[in-house]
Scaffold this active site. Sequence first.
Site, mmCIF file in Angstrom:
data_model
loop_
_atom_site.group_PDB
_atom_site.id
_atom_site.type_symbol
_atom_site.label_atom_id
_atom_site.label_comp_id
_atom_site.label_asym_id
_atom_site.label_seq_id
_atom_site.Cartn_x
_atom_site.Cartn_y
_atom_site.Cartn_z
ATOM 1 N N CYS A 1 40.429 52.645 35.135
ATOM 2 C CA CYS A 1 41.363 52.491 36.317
ATOM 3 C C CYS A 1 40.936 51.154 37.041
ATOM 4 O O CYS A 1 41.071 50.196 36.508
ATOM 5 C CB CYS A 1 41.687 53.727 36.911
ATOM 6 S SG CYS A 1 42.747 54.033 37.841
ATOM 7 N N HIS B 1 42.240 57.905 33.156
ATOM 8 C CA HIS B 1 41.082 58.694 33.605
ATOM 9 C C HIS B 1 40.652 59.518 32.485
ATOM 10 O O HIS B 1 41.095 60.753 32.292
ATOM 11 C CB HIS B 1 41.255 59.510 34.785
ATOM 12 C CG HIS B 1 41.241 58.533 35.887
ATOM 13 N ND1 HIS B 1 40.224 57.894 36.868
ATOM 14 C CD2 HIS B 1 42.438 57.908 36.751
ATOM 15 C CE1 HIS B 1 40.583 57.264 37.841
ATOM 16 N NE2 HIS B 1 41.855 57.294 37.567
ATOM 17 N N GLU C 1 37.887 61.169 32.238
ATOM 18 C CA GLU C 1 37.177 62.442 32.770
ATOM 19 C C GLU C 1 37.945 63.774 33.104
ATOM 20 O O GLU C 1 37.358 64.743 33.556
ATOM 21 C CB GLU C 1 36.233 61.766 33.926
ATOM 22 C CG GLU C 1 36.957 61.529 35.114
ATOM 23 C CD GLU C 1 37.414 60.126 35.121
ATOM 24 O OE1 GLU C 1 37.848 59.586 36.423
ATOM 25 O OE2 GLU C 1 37.712 59.358 34.156
#
Length: 509
Positions: free
Chosen positions: A79, A167, A169
Amino acid sequence: MQEKILILDFGSQYTQLIARRVRELNVYCEIHPYNHFPIPDASVKGVILSGSPSSVRDKDAPFPDLKGIKSVLPLLGVCYGAQLLVHKYGGEVKASDSREYGRANLISFNHEDPLFKGVSTGTQVWMSHADTITSLPEGYEITGSTSDVKAGAYHVSGENTWGIQFHPEVYHTTEGSVILRNFVAGICGCSQTWTPESFVDTTVSELREKLGNDKVILGLSGGVDSSVAAFLLHKAIGKNLTCIFVDNGLLRKNEYSRVIDSYRGLGLNVAGVDATDRFLNELEGVSDPETKRKIIGRVFIEVFDSEAHKVRDVKWLAQGTIYPDVIESVSVKGPSATIKSHHNVGGLPEKMHLKVVEPLRLLFKDEVRKVGFALGLPDYILKRHPFPGPGLAIRLLGAVSREKLRMLKEADEIFIEGLRNNGLYDSVWQAGVILLPVQSVGVMGDERTYENAVVLRAVTSTDGMTADWSHLPYEFLGAVSNEIINKVKGINRVVYDISSKPPSTIEWE
């Protein structure tokens, strides 16, 4: 030498989540502020740049010195990190109508790119950015696009450098763990051997070397962190560890005797101190939450210090500090504003002139439990709900009194034992009863009553940073309410807290 991934933190709310996902792949990693990180040595296999609430176009945007990293080590920008690698090296990032928040899909990507090995076409990803990449520097190649963002992912030709605007994660990126595995195991070549068992072996060996024949004291709370720290030290130095368990009178009903008996049964060298009267005398009539905490912290230090002096030749104080505490203390923006003070053993090392040993300082909360299982600790210790350091003092709203504490302990025991007996305890992250400084009208038999109200609080969470209220069965809540009202003298009303964190906190004080 422990191989590792460095994560440079630009202040994203997701940075800790990146670390947890990497560690779930059995790869050790560390978070460091973007402007204060160690010079990578041979142990560093790769670097991840986190997201950020900032824009690369801001005047005071965080820009790290990537000398010795970019084009030298495998590098993944996430990002903001991806936009930084574009903006800093000659590309362009703008605020535009192509911004994306929430779910998106990689409608096209380079299947030959090692970062996307095994990833499905159209895979769902999670976007959270106001800016977008509008042009790439020379040598940058687009490797993935969504319907709205053409440069959703890129690779730098001739380098092990990648950028992704989404993202990986977060849970909503459905194949995020595949992408992270491709980076840390495939591109960086990490061996994925960092397990709870390997942590125990390495840490015990390091503790033996560090402590030698020195004596260590540790303040047990009965919680998971202090328990696992104690057993790691016990495995390393045996009887040279003395654990001190202070009963402040604010524990759950019969908690002190149950916990100390269980520790001793497992072979720990534990000294128990019943300081109930001392704590409760100082707290009598005190209603301000912060004052309560400060009194409890001060008296704990005094009691602990007095008891510790009974152990001769102590050189170390052990603490159950865990990794989020360490990260917070060196965060990008410095220690965060104090929402409330926390009761721990702060101030003890200086007062007692002791060196500090923190065997869990590299672990997240869920990892602490896994290490506990690897050590062979029983479920009744490892699966215990978190319990606030100041204990029931902050679940007794308003002025503290022994009579109110009695009511709260009895109501709390009914609720917690009810969760256990109905198979609900393990599905709840934290639970307890709050005694309100409120009285309400009731009817018992032929008489009107004007008695106390309590709140049942139960939440689900993974780390306490966010939490949702537990959707406990109505029949169970009704049974608990009836039992509390019928059995606990002084309580005539029970309510259930259905607020989540944020905006509410888990505790009421």
